[in-house]
Design an enzyme around this catalytic site. Structure first.
Site, PDB file in Angstrom:
ATOM      1  N   ALA A  31       0.855  -1.177   0.000  1.00  0.00           N
ATOM      2  CA  ALA A  31       0.000   0.000   0.000  1.00  0.00           C
ATOM      3  C   ALA A  31       0.895   1.231   0.000  1.00  0.00           C
ATOM      4  O   ALA A  31       2.046   1.164   0.453  1.00  0.00           O
ATOM      5  CB  ALA A  31      -0.871  -0.012   1.248  1.00  0.00           C
TER       6      ALA A  31
ATOM      7  N   GLY B 239       0.434  -5.024   0.612  1.00  0.00           N
ATOM      8  CA  GLY B 239      -0.674  -5.028  -0.352  1.00  0.00           C
ATOM      9  C   GLY B 239      -0.280  -5.638  -1.687  1.00  0.00           C
ATOM     10  O   GLY B 239      -1.133  -6.159  -2.408  1.00  0.00           O
TER      11      GLY B 239
ATOM     12  N   GLU C 290      -0.695  -9.215  -1.230  1.00  0.00           N
ATOM     13  CA  GLU C 290      -2.135  -9.461  -1.110  1.00  0.00           C
ATOM     14  C   GLU C 290      -2.831  -9.367  -2.471  1.00  0.00           C
ATOM     15  O   GLU C 290      -3.735 -10.146  -2.776  1.00  0.00           O
ATOM     16  CB  GLU C 290      -2.728  -8.464  -0.108  1.00  0.00           C
TER      17      GLU C 290
ATOM     18  N   GLU D 126       3.890  -5.365   7.177  1.00  0.00           N
ATOM     19  CA  GLU D 126       3.108  -4.318   7.851  1.00  0.00           C
ATOM     20  C   GLU D 126       3.493  -4.160   9.310  1.00  0.00           C
ATOM     21  O   GLU D 126       3.429  -3.065   9.873  1.00  0.00           O
ATOM     22  CB  GLU D 126       1.602  -4.626   7.742  1.00  0.00           C
TER      23      GLU D 126
HETATM   24  N1  CO8 Z   1       4.609   3.251  -0.345  1.00  0.00           N
HETATM   25  C1  CO8 Z   1       5.031   4.410  -0.836  1.00  0.00           C
HETATM   26  N2  CO8 Z   1       6.233   4.582  -1.434  1.00  0.00           N
HETATM   27  C2  CO8 Z   1       7.023   3.485  -1.528  1.00  0.00           C
HETATM   28  C3  CO8 Z   1       6.636   2.230  -1.040  1.00  0.00           C
HETATM   29  C4  CO8 Z   1       5.351   2.128  -0.427  1.00  0.00           C
HETATM   30  N3  CO8 Z   1       4.866   0.954   0.035  1.00  0.00           N
HETATM   31  N4  CO8 Z   1       7.615   1.349  -1.265  1.00  0.00           N
HETATM   32  C5  CO8 Z   1       8.597   2.024  -1.895  1.00  0.00           C
HETATM   33  N5  CO8 Z   1       8.238   3.319  -2.050  1.00  0.00           N
HETATM   34  C6  CO8 Z   1       9.013   4.400  -2.669  1.00  0.00           C
HETATM   35  C7  CO8 Z   1      10.138   4.844  -1.771  1.00  0.00           C
HETATM   36  O1  CO8 Z   1       9.675   5.760  -0.798  1.00  0.00           O
HETATM   37  C8  CO8 Z   1      11.076   5.466  -2.774  1.00  0.00           C
HETATM   38  O2  CO8 Z   1      10.596   6.749  -3.110  1.00  0.00           O
HETATM   39  P1  CO8 Z   1      11.597   8.034  -3.016  1.00  0.00           P
HETATM   40  O3  CO8 Z   1      12.637   7.743  -4.068  1.00  0.00           O
HETATM   41  O4  CO8 Z   1      10.703   9.179  -3.360  1.00  0.00           O
HETATM   42  O5  CO8 Z   1      12.149   8.034  -1.652  1.00  0.00           O
HETATM   43  C9  CO8 Z   1      10.912   4.580  -4.005  1.00  0.00           C
HETATM   44  O6  CO8 Z   1       9.655   3.913  -3.839  1.00  0.00           O
HETATM   45  C10 CO8 Z   1      11.986   3.524  -4.137  1.00  0.00           C
HETATM   46  O7  CO8 Z   1      12.027   2.784  -2.920  1.00  0.00           O
HETATM   47  P2  CO8 Z   1      13.393   2.534  -2.097  1.00  0.00           P
HETATM   48  O8  CO8 Z   1      14.337   3.642  -2.317  1.00  0.00           O
HETATM   49  O9  CO8 Z   1      13.006   2.214  -0.681  1.00  0.00           O
HETATM   50  O10 CO8 Z   1      13.905   1.221  -2.853  1.00  0.00           O
HETATM   51  P3  CO8 Z   1      14.860   0.093  -2.238  1.00  0.00           P
HETATM   52  O11 CO8 Z   1      15.252  -0.758  -3.407  1.00  0.00           O
HETATM   53  O12 CO8 Z   1      15.929   0.686  -1.403  1.00  0.00           O
HETATM   54  O13 CO8 Z   1      13.923  -0.768  -1.249  1.00  0.00           O
HETATM   55  C11 CO8 Z   1      11.909  -1.939  -0.606  1.00  0.00           C
HETATM   56  C12 CO8 Z   1      12.847  -1.519  -1.758  1.00  0.00           C
HETATM   57  C13 CO8 Z   1      12.611  -2.923   0.312  1.00  0.00           C
HETATM   58  C14 CO8 Z   1      10.701  -2.616  -1.253  1.00  0.00           C
HETATM   59  C15 CO8 Z   1      11.475  -0.688   0.198  1.00  0.00           C
HETATM   60  O14 CO8 Z   1      11.036   0.307  -0.712  1.00  0.00           O
HETATM   61  C16 CO8 Z   1      10.393  -0.940   1.184  1.00  0.00           C
HETATM   62  O15 CO8 Z   1      10.638  -1.506   2.244  1.00  0.00           O
HETATM   63  N6  CO8 Z   1       9.132  -0.520   0.883  1.00  0.00           N
HETATM   64  C17 CO8 Z   1       8.035  -0.623   1.764  1.00  0.00           C
HETATM   65  C18 CO8 Z   1       7.549  -2.044   1.830  1.00  0.00           C
HETATM   66  C19 CO8 Z   1       6.402  -2.153   2.809  1.00  0.00           C
HETATM   67  O16 CO8 Z   1       6.530  -1.963   3.993  1.00  0.00           O
HETATM   68  N7  CO8 Z   1       5.205  -2.511   2.276  1.00  0.00           N
HETATM   69  C20 CO8 Z   1       4.053  -2.678   3.068  1.00  0.00           C
HETATM   70  C21 CO8 Z   1       3.240  -1.440   3.037  1.00  0.00           C
HETATM   71  S1  CO8 Z   1       1.891  -1.517   4.174  1.00  0.00           S
HETATM   72  C22 CO8 Z   1       0.720  -2.345   3.368  1.00  0.00           C
HETATM   73  O17 CO8 Z   1       0.861  -2.796   2.265  1.00  0.00           O
HETATM   74  C23 CO8 Z   1      -0.541  -2.474   4.100  1.00  0.00           C
HETATM   75  C24 CO8 Z   1      -1.428  -3.456   3.400  1.00  0.00           C
HETATM   76  C25 CO8 Z   1      -2.790  -3.270   3.767  1.00  0.00           C
HETATM   77  C26 CO8 Z   1      -3.508  -2.494   2.832  1.00  0.00           C
HETATM   78  C27 CO8 Z   1      -3.021  -2.420   1.403  1.00  0.00           C
HETATM   79  C28 CO8 Z   1      -3.803  -1.416   0.652  1.00  0.00           C
HETATM   80  C29 CO8 Z   1      -3.342  -1.097  -0.714  1.00  0.00           C
END
Ligand code: CO8
Length: 257
Positions: free
Chosen positions: A65, A108, A111, A131
């Protein structure tokens, strides 16, 4: 129709949807959710489409998400607006739907992949429900669909620790049906979808419906449901064609594709 967060096209009888928010690793925001719902409804209604593939980029199917979008939400807004409720429509698509996953399928994203009928993964795929690391828990079906796919031990491990699992572990656990090299992923998924789309669409859709009902019904009710659907297919021209073609040793040419 053009979309802000998706690329949508047809390849033969397959509807292909590519999640397209590269700057955010395809994080699922509300615009993407609405657009995906609209694209799936359009494919469900399109007689020229017999199966659907959802994919992302090489680096990310979807990294969850959109954390930046939901960061400031409070409970009342989330509850009154039924935050994430719209994903049930996405999961409700009626035509067979394959997720082609490369790179991250987190939160997400994992999911969404599990809302599809099956998952084909590239060797680079990484699945997880992180999450917990954000102070929340899965909210789009992770706690319900993951346990059905991989069992309680693995689901609890992933959801409570937030760790990722690679493609080999995902295949061993039953989360994905096939693992292929990254460069073969899309062809493999499109090939599987084209194969499905070459069969009788009523048969494929009813088969999908029956398998999905197995997750919700008792065995006795599920068997009764399956038998009724099976019997009803004898009202279709495609049953006559499929069986006549077998007996005549020729390839079936289904009418309701
Ligand atoms: N939301 C918003 N932006 C994101 C997300 C995200 N989930 N994931 C990555 N991005 C963005 C980063 O902020 C970054 O943007 P910016 O360059 O502007 O800072 C860009 O994408 C690239 O990401 P990274 O620089 O972090 O890339 P890396 O290769 O270093 O890391 C990862 C990749 C490991 C995937 C890392 O980005 C990460 O940990 N992301 C978050 C993963 C996460 O926690 N996902 C769970 C989210 S919560 C969720 O899904 C709740 C589910 C329930 C409801 C779902 C509804 C849709």
């Amino acid at each position: 129709m053009s979309y802000e967060t998706l690329l949508v096209e047809t390849r033969g009888r397959v509807g292909l949807i590519t999640l397209n928010r590269p700057q955010a690793l395809n994080a699922l925001n509300s615009v993407l959710m609405r657009e995906l719902d609209a694209a799936l409804k359009a494919f469900d209604a399109d007689k020229a489409v017999g199966a659907i593939v959802i994919t992302g980029s090489e680096k990310a199917f979807a990294a969850g998400a959109d954390i930046k979008e939901m960061q400031a939400l409070d409970f009342v807004d989330s509850y009154l607006g039924d935050f994430l409720g719209g994903w049930e429509h996405v999961a409700g698509a009626r035509k067979p739907m394959i997720a082609a996953v490369s790179g991250f399928a987190l939160g997400g994203g994992c999911e969404l992949a599990m809302m599809c009928d099956f998952i084909i993964a590239s060797e680079t795929a990484k699945f997880g429900q992180p999450e917990i690391t954000l102070g929340v828990m899965p909210g789009m079906g992770g706690s319900q669909r993951l346990i059905r796919a991989v069992g309680k031990a693995k689901a609890m491990d992933l959801i409570l620790t937030g760790r990722m699992m690679d493609a080999a572990e995902a295949e061993r656990s039953g989360l994905v049906s096939r693992v292929v090299p990254p460069e073969k992923l899309l062809d493999e998924a499109l090939g599987a979808a084209e194969k499905i789309a070459s069969f009788s669409l009523p048969a494929a859709m009813m088969a999908k419906e029956a398998v999905n009902r197995a997750l919700e019904l008792t065995l006795a009710e599920g068997l009764r449901f399956e038998r009724r659907l099976f019997q009803s297919l004898f009202a279709t021209e495609d049953q006559k064609e499929g069986m006549a073609a077998f007996v005549a040793k020729r390839k079936a040419d289904f009418k309701h594709k």
